[in-house]
Motif scaffolding. Sequence first.
Motif, PDB file in Angstrom:
ATOM      1  N   UNK A 133       0.835  -1.173   0.010  1.00  0.00           N
ATOM      2  CA  UNK A 133      -0.043   0.062   0.061  1.00  0.00           C
ATOM      3  C   UNK A 133       0.974   1.321   0.145  1.00  0.00           C
ATOM      4  N   UNK A 134       0.547   2.378  -0.722  1.00  0.00           N
ATOM      5  CA  UNK A 134       1.207   3.602  -0.850  1.00  0.00           C
ATOM      6  C   UNK A 134       0.481   4.487   0.313  1.00  0.00           C
ATOM      7  N   UNK A 135       1.157   4.752   1.446  1.00  0.00           N
ATOM      8  CA  UNK A 135       0.377   5.243   2.751  1.00  0.00           C
ATOM      9  C   UNK A 135       0.620   6.941   2.601  1.00  0.00           C
ATOM     10  N   UNK A 136       1.421   7.432   1.950  1.00  0.00           N
ATOM     11  CA  UNK A 136       1.684   8.946   1.867  1.00  0.00           C
ATOM     12  C   UNK A 136       1.343   9.367   0.669  1.00  0.00           C
ATOM     13  N   UNK A 137       0.547  10.706   0.607  1.00  0.00           N
ATOM     14  CA  UNK A 137       0.590  11.224  -0.890  1.00  0.00           C
ATOM     15  C   UNK A 137       1.851  11.753  -1.513  1.00  0.00           C
ATOM     16  N   UNK A 138       2.843  12.048  -0.886  1.00  0.00           N
ATOM     17  CA  UNK A 138       4.195  12.610  -1.328  1.00  0.00           C
ATOM     18  C   UNK A 138       5.055  11.320  -1.947  1.00  0.00           C
ATOM     19  N   UNK A 139       4.621  10.060  -1.547  1.00  0.00           N
ATOM     20  CA  UNK A 139       5.296   8.969  -1.985  1.00  0.00           C
ATOM     21  C   UNK A 139       4.392   8.100  -3.378  1.00  0.00           C
TER      22      UNK A 139
END
Length: 82
Positions: free
Chosen positions: A12-18
Amino acid sequence: MQNYKCTICFRNIKTKSSKILLNEKFVTKCKCKYYYHERCIKTWMKIKKTCPICRKTIFYNKYDMYKILIMFFGLLPFIAGC
């Protein structure tokens, strides 16, 4: 936030910046709408310079694109005015 998964590591991609879309961050004709962790796609690009899905070429920026074209097609004399 919608739950996005990295197409390379499948986590899962947890942060918008990544969260990265190739055609928003890099110079490419790739139109894939898959998301990647920034670290995953940068690691991938050290090995391959293509989209993991459609295999279209990826460049870090326009300068890199022109540099590769010059080396591959021998356009240096034409561009330098020789």
